[in-house]
Design an enzyme around this catalytic site. Structure first.
Site, mmCIF file in Angstrom:
data_model
loop_
_atom_site.group_PDB
_atom_site.id
_atom_site.type_symbol
_atom_site.label_atom_id
_atom_site.label_comp_id
_atom_site.label_asym_id
_atom_site.label_seq_id
_atom_site.Cartn_x
_atom_site.Cartn_y
_atom_site.Cartn_z
ATOM 1 N N GLN A 223 -1.364 -1.808 2.960
ATOM 2 C CA GLN A 223 -0.835 -0.408 2.590
ATOM 3 C C GLN A 223 -1.661 0.506 3.139
ATOM 4 O OE1 GLN A 223 0.257 -1.362 -1.549
ATOM 5 N NE2 GLN A 223 2.197 -0.279 -0.947
ATOM 6 N N ASP B 251 -5.368 -0.545 -7.420
ATOM 7 C CA ASP B 251 -4.236 -0.388 -6.829
ATOM 8 C C ASP B 251 -4.336 0.655 -5.434
ATOM 9 O OD1 ASP B 251 -1.515 -0.623 -6.364
ATOM 10 O OD2 ASP B 251 -1.127 1.085 -7.643
ATOM 11 N N CYS C 295 0.961 -8.886 -6.359
ATOM 12 C CA CYS C 295 0.043 -7.718 -6.999
ATOM 13 C C CYS C 295 1.239 -6.942 -7.812
ATOM 14 C CB CYS C 295 -0.742 -6.983 -5.603
ATOM 15 S SG CYS C 295 0.359 -6.223 -4.557
ATOM 16 N N ARG D 295 -2.272 -5.382 -1.660
ATOM 17 C CA ARG D 295 -3.483 -6.408 -2.093
ATOM 18 C C ARG D 295 -2.997 -7.924 -1.695
ATOM 19 N NH1 ARG D 295 -4.518 -3.686 -8.165
ATOM 20 N NH2 ARG D 295 -2.215 -3.295 -7.595
ATOM 21 N N SER D 296 -1.722 -8.163 -1.941
ATOM 22 C CA SER D 296 -1.140 -9.418 -1.582
ATOM 23 C C SER D 296 -1.335 -9.765 -0.039
ATOM 24 C CB SER D 296 0.192 -9.760 -1.993
ATOM 25 O OG SER D 296 0.265 -9.600 -3.459
#
Length: 449
Positions: free
Chosen positions: A250, A169, A203, A209-210
């Site tokens: 992110q 994450d 995710c 992550r997506s």
């Protein structure tokens, strides 16, 4: 001559300015999405708030996926990249109360695949509901039923479930190699093609992550179509994608990883070797790609049958635990125990939520080295003991994980039940404290008198 992407990567890396570049991208995207055209009002309506995993991650009204039925809301966005010929549905990891909506969306959008980039538990926190059945091996049901979807045609479909289990994450994979192999396997099934429904990519929040996954795939598709690295502009593509879903990618590390994966994959495509050659060559791993997990989705109950092992899946699925273990340099979480053919369809499913990951890394590596000898049928007493110990430890970890998940879900349910009553008890608590202080003041006053 170096392409723009190569020049940018070299400049950002040499000057160590990824954080600055990432902030600029955020600012540009924020300016682009100002105004009523990029509102998220529907996500904040009272009946929809409980369907959002995070308060600050909402779909734009103009690009949100709309469900059929009375309440049409789900925290999911349709992201389009026309120059790549790609459409993706980016969504959050389903909540317990939105699993039905999740599968209804996959059905109505005619999605061919679901790409999962997180584990259900990460850092001892629930990041995603267990929206597919674990099966009898784990003491769970073989099927999951969602009659509340209200779909009644009797039609049956098969959906492929791809699970990347070693992507932390807010982090990145240890190298682009494993990621590119993962992407290659998905592409080979045609699940991302324009002639099928958009694949569901998620995710936990459906943005970090997506977003990285979709950015890399889109840019590589443009390179493949135009046969040139000069044809892509990574930053413009990301800003364009952010106009469909806020916050895609992110961290600066995820941006840097995207550049790395795009450049590495693009060179493989332009040299005619393909994404699979990048991964297998640089990791010195030979063998077929990781197996798929196939699920059956049918009406009227929209049932998900995780143990439906089709002949197609069996043809491409083999024992690839060694390949999976070598895909990233950092050792992944340990595997659940498997039984014969039931290992098919669960080979990518890694254990999540163990509080002993760090302590057991060396032990896992030692056990993984024994897999080949175990499968070859070695009769060595020492090896047999090691194999037995390995299975015993994994069985214990499975029990610990399932118990931990049960406790965390129970706490979550208690919290949900208590939440509606907090607003009534809080004023009463304050009044009670005020009365208590007042009585104490009277007692002190009389004592002094």
């Amino acid at each position: 001559m170096a392409s723009q992407t190569e020049k940018e990567f070299a400049e950002f890396d040499n000057n160590k300015i990824w954080t600055e570049i990432f902030q600029r991208l955020k600012n540009e995207a924020s300016l682009l999405t100002l105004g009523d055209d990029f509102s998220s009002k529907i996500s904040r309506e009272p009946q929809n708030r409980r369907k959002n995993r995070y308060r600050d991650v909402s779909p734009y009204d103009h690009s949100r996926v709309i469900l059929s039925g009375k309440n049409d809301y789900i925290n999911a966005s349709l992201v389009e990249v026309p120059e790549a010929g790609r459409k993706y549905i980016l969504t959050q990891g389903p909540l317990d109360q939105t699993m039905s909506d999740f599968w209804q969306m996959a059905w109505e959008q005619e999605s061919r695949a679901i790409v999962m980039l997180n584990r259900t538990i990460e850092k001892l926190a629930i990041k995603c509901a267990q929206y597919w059945p674990l099966g009898a091996d784990f003491g769970c049901e073989e099927d999951m039923y969602f009659p509340q979807c209200g779909l009644k045609t009797g039609e049956k479909r098969e959906i492929l479930h791809f699970h990347y289990t070693t992507w932390p994450d807010f982090g990145v994979p240890s190298s682009p190699n494993a990621f590119l192999l993962f992407l290659h396997v998905i592409r080979q099934t045609g699940s991302l093609d324009a002639d099928v429904g958009p694949s569901v990519v998620h995710c936990s929040a459906g943005i970090g992550r997506s977003g990285t996954f979709c950015l890399v795939d889109s840019c590589l598709m443009v390179v493949e179509k135009k046969q040139s690295l000069q044809a892509i502009n990574v930053r413009e593509t990301l800003i364009h994608m952010r106009s469909y879903r806020m916050g895609l990618i992110q961290t600066p590390d995820q941006l840097r990883f995207s550049y790395l994966a795009i450049l590495q994959g693009a060179h493989a495509i332009l040299h005619g070797t393909g994404l699979e050659s990048v991964s297998t060559k640089q990791n010195h791993v030979e063998g077929p790609p990781p197996p798929l997990r196939s699920s059956s989705l049918q009406q009227p109950s929209t049932a998900l049958a995780s143990q439906d092992h089709s002949s197609y899946e069996q043809q491409i699925s083999v024992s690839t635990e060694d390949l999976l273990a070598d895909m990233d340099s950092a050792p992944p979480p340990p595997l659940f125990p498997k039984k014969g053919a039931q290992a098919i369809g669960h080979s990518l499913q890694r254990q999540a939520g163990s509080s002993k990951w760090e302590e057991d890394d060396e032990e896992d590596e030692e056990f993984d080295q024994l897999i080949d000898r175990e499968e070859s049928g070695s009769d060595s007493e020492e090896e047999a003991k090691a194999v037995e110990l390995r299975h015993r430890i994994r069985e214990e970890r499975k029990k610990q994980t399932m118990e931990q998940l049960r406790k965390m879900k129970e706490r979550q349910r208690r919290s949900e039940r208590w939440r509606p009553y907090k607003k009534f008890y809080r004023p009463s608590l304050y009044i009670g404290l005020a009365v208590l202080v007042g009585v104490a003041g009277v007692i002190v006053y009389k004592y002094l008198m």
